[in-house]
Motif scaffolding. Structure first.
Motif, mmCIF file in Angstrom:
data_model
loop_
_atom_site.group_PDB
_atom_site.id
_atom_site.type_symbol
_atom_site.label_atom_id
_atom_site.label_comp_id
_atom_site.label_asym_id
_atom_site.label_seq_id
_atom_site.Cartn_x
_atom_site.Cartn_y
_atom_site.Cartn_z
ATOM 1 N N ASN A 1 -7.274 -0.317 2.652
ATOM 2 C CA ASN A 1 -5.996 -0.185 3.368
ATOM 3 C C ASN A 1 -5.386 1.201 3.176
ATOM 4 N N ILE A 2 -5.593 1.788 1.983
ATOM 5 C CA ILE A 2 -5.059 3.138 1.749
ATOM 6 C C ILE A 2 -5.809 4.146 2.620
ATOM 7 N N ARG B 1 -7.029 3.469 5.463
ATOM 8 C CA ARG B 1 -6.490 3.251 6.810
ATOM 9 C C ARG B 1 -5.134 3.932 6.965
ATOM 10 N N LEU B 2 -4.281 3.789 5.928
ATOM 11 C CA LEU B 2 -2.960 4.443 5.992
ATOM 12 C C LEU B 2 -3.132 5.954 6.146
ATOM 13 N N ASN B 3 -4.047 6.540 5.389
ATOM 14 C CA ASN B 3 -4.277 7.986 5.503
ATOM 15 C C ASN B 3 -4.667 8.346 6.935
ATOM 16 N N SER C 1 0.398 0.650 2.395
ATOM 17 C CA SER C 1 -0.804 0.608 3.232
ATOM 18 C C SER C 1 -1.078 -0.817 3.713
ATOM 19 N N MET D 1 1.427 3.306 -2.737
ATOM 20 C CA MET D 1 0.552 3.433 -1.571
ATOM 21 C C MET D 1 -0.134 2.123 -1.190
#
Lengths: 256, 226
Positions: A237-238, A240-242, A184, A180
């Motif tokens: 960043n994770i 944000r990815l979510n 991400s 992830m």
């Protein structure tokens, strides 16, 4: 700091290929300088093995200046060794003292099969990038610095995410072998820039789908990836990815 | 990709665990608030009134079904994630980083959750099951005297100790779970992650501590009023 020489015991993972089981082999290395990098110490060991008519230990390396992401090695339980934000090539032997025993293992994850000894196949990362980690249209040469205004904060966050070198330490460190942090970083890097914005939804869907297909684990927000990342990629960043992923799915994104 | 198969992806699975987890956190607040009324030192008068309201209210009964569904989903999805993730690394490391790169409770959510589940089975067997059974078959949809029941249940010391262990597991589960839920929903941004972590730690200490003081209090109440 005064330099010194040391004798070490190395316990290194040996594995002929991904079809056979691996095992640890123990080696003694003598007169290692505290000025050497960890990989130079391995060069000394390999020269010793070649001189003895034995197989040298296979390990990945390229630039040896901490920017290419090729070197790996899980050293005494830590990805790239004990120093924060450091690749293995930049880890120096002054970390160790005479008589130390060092256990060196390859990145361990089913999505990173061992090719030989400490070399693992990280092409799963390439396939994730190929699934969407790019801008489809040709954007031409770099434009004049101020021709395309980008907010300072976004430019900084995108730059920080883009510093990911794709080494795989996040996967190696994660108890779930999740990718992830890597995915991400790539998503955040492009989603924050105007060039990457038009494809952000389909990119998020496709890259996550490819990540799952490759057999990486699910992120459970443990945070070992961030702690071990040689480039300091943040868990932000994770998050944000979510957000990107939820936004893409529930706004009826183009099919992945 | 559409929302129907969204929940089967790696992010979708953790969204399910996170969403049900945050719902269970809300439940803990209500449960703790109602139960804390035993501390009024009025022989359980306030507590019994509140419990009777919760037990006899149709809306709460409907919410209870949602609670069990949420709990079930949280447990099943959590355990599935635990086992699926464990299978992603067939060859284990000889040396592990341990607590140098992550917190032990963040790595042990499956184990802590399982301990809470074992505690929960005992807890439901002590209070929820006999109460609902009694309501349905004996008392004409009236709550049992739960204050009296707490006195009886918490008289033996071993029950108090098991409940304290349950609260201990809950505290560590929440220590990771509270922050993790917000991170999963993408809300733990640089601006908010500090406050989310702080509130999470406070919540993970405070709520289990209040819960833990209940069996201890009732144990001493029961033994001082034989």
């Amino acid at each position: 700091m005064q330099h010194y020489n040391m004798n070490l015991t190395l316990k290194v993972w040996r594995q002929r290929n991904n079809k056979v089981k691996g095992h640890f082999e123990t080696f003694q290395v003598k007169n290692i300088s505290s000025e050497m990098s960890f990989l130079e110490m391995f060069d000394v060991l390999n020269e010793q093995l070649v001189a003895e008519g034995k197989d040298p230990i296979a390990f990945d390396h390229d630039c040896r200046e901490g920017i290419c992401g090729m070197c790996s090695m899980h050293i005494n339980g830590r990805s790239h060794g004990p120093w924060d934000q450091t690749t293995t090539c930049q880890l120096h032997m002054r970390e160790y003292k005479d008589g130390d025993t060092i256990v060196v293992e390859p990145w361990r994850a089913n999505a990173f099969p061992v090719i030989r000894d400490l070399v693992v196949d990280r092409s799963s990362f390439d396939r994730i990038i190929a699934a969407g980690g790019y801008v489809s249209v040709n954007t031409g040469n770099a434009v004049d610095a101020n021709a395309l205004p980008i907010e300072k904060q976004k430019a900084d966050e995108s730059f920080a995410a883009a510093s990911c070198i794709g080494c795989g330490a996040c996967v190696a460190a994660c108890p779930n072998a999740s990718a992830m942090l890597f995915v991400s970083a790539k998503i955040a890097h492009l989603a924050l820039l105007p060039q990457g914005d038009p494809e952000r939804k389909v990119r998020a869907v496709n890259m996550v789908q490819q990540m799952d297909t490759e057999g990486f684990g699910s992120c459970t927000n443990i945070g070992a990836c961030e702690a071990e990342c040689p480039k300091g990629i943040s868990l932000e960043n994770i998050a944000r990815l979510n957000r990107e992923y939820v936004g893409a799915v529930f706004s009826g994104s183009p099919r992945g | 990709m559409n929302w129907k198969n969204y929940f089967t992806t790696s992010i979708g699975k953790k969204i399910l665990v996170g969403a049900t987890g945050l719902f269970l956190i809300l439940f803990l607040v209500v449960h703790c608030y109602v139960n804390a009324m035993i501390f009024w030192c009025d022989g359980g008068k306030h507590f019994t009134e509140a419990a009777a309201f919760m037990g006899g209210n149709v809306a709460v009964r409907i919410l209870e079904i949602g609670l069990f569904l949420g709990l079930g989903l949280h447990i099943i999805q959590g355990l599935m994630l635990w086992s699926q993730n464990a299978a992603r690394r067939s060859v284990r490391y000889e040396v592990s980083a341990g607590n140098k790169t992550s917190k032990w409770y963040s790595r042990s959510m499956g184990l802590l959750g399982t301990l809470i589940l074992l505690f929960l089975i005992l807890h439901l067997f002590h209070f929820w099951a006999p109460n609902r059974y009694g309501q349905a078959f004996d008392a004409g949809w009236k709550e049992e005297d739960l204050y009296e029941k707490m006195m009886v249940v918490f008289t033996p010391m071993w029950v108090v100790i098991v409940y304290l262990l349950g609260c201990f597991s809950l505290a560590w589960h929440l220590m990771h779970g509270f922050y993790s839920g917000f991170q999963t929903f993408g809300l733990a941004t640089n601006r908010y992650k500090g406050i989310i972590r702080s509130v999470g730690v406070a919540f993970a200490i405070l709520i289990p501590l209040i819960f833990a003081s209940m069996p201890v209090y009732m144990h001493f109440m029961a033994n001082s009023h034989p």
